[in-house]
Design an enzyme around this catalytic site. Sequence first.
Site, mmCIF file in Angstrom:
data_model
loop_
_atom_site.group_PDB
_atom_site.id
_atom_site.type_symbol
_atom_site.label_atom_id
_atom_site.label_comp_id
_atom_site.label_asym_id
_atom_site.label_seq_id
_atom_site.Cartn_x
_atom_site.Cartn_y
_atom_site.Cartn_z
ATOM 1 C CE LYS A 60 -3.722 -2.365 2.485
ATOM 2 N NZ LYS A 60 -4.480 -2.462 3.766
ATOM 3 N N GLY A 81 -0.728 0.627 6.083
ATOM 4 C CA GLY A 81 -0.959 -0.278 7.203
ATOM 5 C C GLY A 81 -1.919 -1.385 6.838
ATOM 6 C CG ASP A 82 -3.359 -5.499 5.881
ATOM 7 O OD1 ASP A 82 -4.296 -5.069 5.185
ATOM 8 O OD2 ASP A 82 -3.291 -6.688 6.266
ATOM 9 C CB SER A 83 -5.304 -5.030 10.981
ATOM 10 O OG SER A 83 -4.836 -3.752 11.324
ATOM 11 N N GLY A 119 0.426 -4.343 10.699
ATOM 12 C CA GLY A 119 1.610 -4.083 9.881
ATOM 13 C C GLY A 119 1.710 -2.614 9.519
#
Length: 276
Positions: A60, A81-83, A119
């Site tokens: 991203k 970001g990522d989850s 992340g």
Amino acid sequence: MRLYLASTSPARRALLAQSGIEPVLVSPGVDEDAAAAAESARLGRALTGPELVSLLAMAKASAVADAAVAGSPVDGFVFGGDSAFEVDGRLYGKPHDPQVARERWRGMLAAGGGTLWSGHCVVDRRRDVDPAAVRTGGPGAARTAPPVRRGAGADPVAGADAMAGADTVAGPDPLAALRDVAPGGSALVVDGDRVVAVDSAVLTFADDVSPDEIDAYVATGEPLEVAGAFTIDGRAAAYITRIDGAPSAVVGLSLPVLRSMLLRGFGVAWHDLWAL
């Protein structure tokens, strides 16, 4: 100093705004499923939680870092970001479908809780700064910085060495350096003009949530488009009895880790991003 948020997530924007930062929101347009599948195929195995969220955070941030925003090049830092939520070794992303959400809630409640992996990736695209002046590693080299927090079960010897500040060359792949972050722990990697990090929080669910409560919650639609099928800053807060880790990591990004990324990777203080 400008921060571009490679996301249209209202929760991530709200977290930054309440911390004094007004980000520029840019949709990254990343096919998350395809990116994860390609990396899994390359490795010949399933991705760990830290690997998955780091990979997507990097994808991203990279998609926005070299794009034109409102007709102009990016000038500042780009955050991606990522989850994902892990329960008994299984990673849960967004359920999308109500029946899938109900099944996930039944599994999460049966397990009693799980680990929320968050992340982060920050890419430096300041146009008035020489990138070579802020890079801490040579070309293709990644440096593992001291972890922000060790998780439960982490090797006490290795953890002590890292906390003492010993830098380790991790090679050209930040994912390899972040693969084995322990639940409840966090770590970051400085890699040229970007910093990649993982944070995590261990959640405990209430042990008396009924099927009717699950149905009522799913019927609101809230859990359908969020990792793990719940939001701590919404209706699901009443079902979560304990969080071991940064609450902001559960919402969408870890503010303490983002602060450390900017400071350790680029020498930038958190208050330098405040919108005064």
